[in-house]
Motif scaffolding. Structure first.
Motif, PDB file in Angstrom:
ATOM      1  N   LEU A   1       5.091 -12.415   7.078  1.00  0.00           N
ATOM      2  CA  LEU A   1       4.984 -11.097   6.375  1.00  0.00           C
ATOM      3  C   LEU A   1       4.227 -11.558   5.001  1.00  0.00           C
ATOM      4  N   ASN A   2       3.464 -10.746   4.358  1.00  0.00           N
ATOM      5  CA  ASN A   2       3.172 -10.820   3.146  1.00  0.00           C
ATOM      6  C   ASN A   2       2.881  -9.448   2.235  1.00  0.00           C
ATOM      7  N   LEU A   3       3.441  -9.492   1.186  1.00  0.00           N
ATOM      8  CA  LEU A   3       3.417  -8.413   0.239  1.00  0.00           C
ATOM      9  C   LEU A   3       2.830  -8.587  -0.947  1.00  0.00           C
TER      10      LEU A   3
ATOM     11  N   SER B   1       0.083 -16.432   6.278  1.00  0.00           N
ATOM     12  CA  SER B   1       0.490 -15.554   5.360  1.00  0.00           C
ATOM     13  C   SER B   1      -1.068 -15.143   4.244  1.00  0.00           C
ATOM     14  N   SER B   2      -1.819 -15.965   4.150  1.00  0.00           N
ATOM     15  CA  SER B   2      -3.083 -15.935   3.494  1.00  0.00           C
ATOM     16  C   SER B   2      -4.082 -15.148   4.081  1.00  0.00           C
ATOM     17  N   GLY B   3      -5.185 -14.676   3.066  1.00  0.00           N
ATOM     18  CA  GLY B   3      -6.366 -14.453   3.298  1.00  0.00           C
ATOM     19  C   GLY B   3      -6.413 -12.835   3.819  1.00  0.00           C
ATOM     20  N   TRP B   4      -5.362 -11.892   3.623  1.00  0.00           N
ATOM     21  CA  TRP B   4      -5.079 -10.570   3.841  1.00  0.00           C
ATOM     22  C   TRP B   4      -6.293  -9.960   2.962  1.00  0.00           C
ATOM     23  N   TYR B   5      -6.819 -10.216   1.683  1.00  0.00           N
ATOM     24  CA  TYR B   5      -7.535  -9.637   0.888  1.00  0.00           C
ATOM     25  C   TYR B   5      -8.875 -10.196   0.307  1.00  0.00           C
ATOM     26  N   ASP B   6      -9.712  -9.582  -0.114  1.00  0.00           N
ATOM     27  CA  ASP B   6     -10.960 -10.235  -0.755  1.00  0.00           C
ATOM     28  C   ASP B   6     -11.171  -9.323  -2.196  1.00  0.00           C
ATOM     29  N   ASP B   7     -10.616  -8.117  -2.374  1.00  0.00           N
ATOM     30  CA  ASP B   7     -10.855  -7.076  -3.561  1.00  0.00           C
ATOM     31  C   ASP B   7      -9.467  -6.345  -3.556  1.00  0.00           C
ATOM     32  N   ALA B   8      -9.633  -5.916  -4.835  1.00  0.00           N
ATOM     33  CA  ALA B   8      -8.258  -4.739  -4.908  1.00  0.00           C
ATOM     34  C   ALA B   8      -9.011  -3.602  -4.793  1.00  0.00           C
ATOM     35  N   ARG B   9     -10.197  -3.375  -4.586  1.00  0.00           N
ATOM     36  CA  ARG B   9     -10.902  -2.072  -4.016  1.00  0.00           C
ATOM     37  C   ARG B   9     -10.866  -1.854  -2.603  1.00  0.00           C
ATOM     38  N   VAL B  10     -10.551  -0.696  -2.094  1.00  0.00           N
ATOM     39  CA  VAL B  10     -10.396  -0.424  -0.652  1.00  0.00           C
ATOM     40  C   VAL B  10     -11.750   0.343  -0.307  1.00  0.00           C
TER      41      VAL B  10
ATOM     42  N   LEU C   1      -0.536  -4.315  -1.191  1.00  0.00           N
ATOM     43  CA  LEU C   1      -0.750  -4.723   0.162  1.00  0.00           C
ATOM     44  C   LEU C   1       0.207  -5.020   0.876  1.00  0.00           C
ATOM     45  N   ALA C   2       0.526  -4.671   2.070  1.00  0.00           N
ATOM     46  CA  ALA C   2       1.622  -5.363   3.066  1.00  0.00           C
ATOM     47  C   ALA C   2       0.942  -5.744   4.461  1.00  0.00           C
ATOM     48  N   GLY C   3       1.252  -6.912   4.750  1.00  0.00           N
ATOM     49  CA  GLY C   3       0.450  -7.742   5.922  1.00  0.00           C
ATOM     50  C   GLY C   3       1.293  -8.365   6.873  1.00  0.00           C
ATOM     51  N   TYR C   4       1.224  -8.243   8.252  1.00  0.00           N
ATOM     52  CA  TYR C   4       2.190  -8.976   9.212  1.00  0.00           C
ATOM     53  C   TYR C   4       1.265  -9.600  10.274  1.00  0.00           C
TER      54      TYR C   4
END
Length: 362
Positions: free
Chosen positions: A265-267, A54-63, A233-236
């Motif tokens: 699933l991560n939201l 579930s972890s590690g999906w993002y490293d920034d709020a900017r895309v 963010l949503a990630g599966y």
């Protein structure tokens, strides 16, 4: 082979360890007792790996800007609380389960006795798949003729250790993750471990995510910038793993294998600073993780055991399921040096996860 496979799938590797350290003995105590023990032993590993994925999906709020691309090498390590490294095994509880299983057979009437190897019947802390026994632990199962009390059968079950016995204090994973900017404040993400086959083991991992930077709607123009950014963010993520036993090595039988499926699933709601070189980010995450592990095939017990004093065959005998959900908090830092980036973060929860990655933007 064992350590290599643990790095790919801790959950499946833990079950293999069980098999190598006396899995046939546990199953020979009866399907009901075997499944009860397997759930107590394996559930924490399934939970830990669900948190990990579930972890590690993002490293920034900017895309990423439209058409821009990045590829990351990510490493995760999930730490289990001490309470998940052991469980309380009560011989009296297993005695009742095995007695009930025995009474439902056509065996002659008998009384079941269960104790630890040292003769104690007091409940004792035993290692889960994440822990380690302080000393070798055994269960002794005896059946005595109901009227005379004569000993009919005695089985010795060697209880397995967990990852702690391998020198690991965390659940590790590593995989590739990529992202591409789509425009309209959107970034599509994907993570992957291609299908890997090593001897009898096979594992693969894939995931997909979508991040939307909604603060772009608040910018008065494309050239202006805000001091912070925010996004959703949503990630599966899905991990599939299997291990084919060489038929007859563990217990006589056919088509013997273990299959594991883990879905996560991560939201997330994410905020970050908006600077060129050094940035900080954080997020509030809702997660949902499920794990299913099945012992498949036929298992034939031809030698005397308490439950199977004569030859008997069981099919697909054990299934272990976990289902967890809740909220996690993440805090991290990111260093940008041109196209080269490094980030590290920590996700706080019942099972906390440290994440680090290096990546390039194109």
């Amino acid at each position: 082979m064992k350590k290599f496979f643990l790095l790919l799938s801790v959950l499946l590797g833990s079950i293999i360890t069980t098999a190598q350290d006396g899995f046939s003995d546990i199953l020979a105590a009866g399907v009901e007792a075997g499944e009860r023990y397997s759930n107590s032993y394996m559930a924490p590993a399934g939970e830990a790996l669900s948190f990990n994925l579930s972890s590690g999906w993002y490293d920034d709020a900017r895309v990423l800007k439209p058409g821009k691309f990045k590829i990351q090498v990510k490493a995760h390590g999930t730490f289990a609380p001490d309470s998940k490294k052991n469980f309380l095994l009560d011989p009296a509880e297993y005695e009742a389960i095995i007695q009930d299983s025995y009474d439902n057979t056509n065996n002659p009437p008998a009384n079941i006795e269960v104790s630890f190897g040292d003769g104690s019947t007091a409940p004792r802390s035993i290692a889960t798949a994440l822990g380690e026994n302080a000393m070798e632990q055994q269960l002794i199962i005896r059946s005595r003729e109901a009227t005379s009390g004569i000993l009919l059968q005695e089985d010795v079950i060697n209880l397995p250790n967990g990852l702690g016995n391998e020198g690991l204090d965390l659940v590790p994973t590593a995989f590739l993750q990529a992202g591409v900017g789509l425009g309209a404040g959107l970034e599509l993400k994907a993570r992957l471990v291609p299908k890997i086959t090593f001897e009898e083991a096979e594992t693969s991992l894939y995931g997909v995510g979508l991040q939307w930077e909604f603060t772009k709607l608040l910018q008065p123009s494309d050239d202006s910038t805000l001091p912070i950014a925010a996004s959703f963010l949503a990630g599966y993520t899905r991990l599939d793993a299997s291990y084919d036993f060489e038929d007859g090595v563990v217990v006589d039988g056919a088509n013997q294998s273990i299959e594991t499926q883990i879905s996560s699933l991560n939201l997330s709601a994410i905020v970050s600073t908006n600077y060129k070189v050094l940035n900080f980010y954080g997020g509030l995450n809702y997660y949902r993780g499920t794990t299913q592990t099945d012992l498949l095939g036929t298992y034939t017990f031809a030698s005397n055991t308490v439950i199977f004093p004569i030859a008997a065959t069981v099919e697909d005998p054990i299934s272990v399921d976990t289902d967890i959900n809740g909220f996690l908090g993440t805090a991290g830092v990111k260093l940008t040096l041109g196209a080269f980036n490094i980030n590290a973060d920590y996700t706080f929860g019942e099972y906390s996860t440290a994440t680090a990655s290096i990546f390039f933007r194109i």
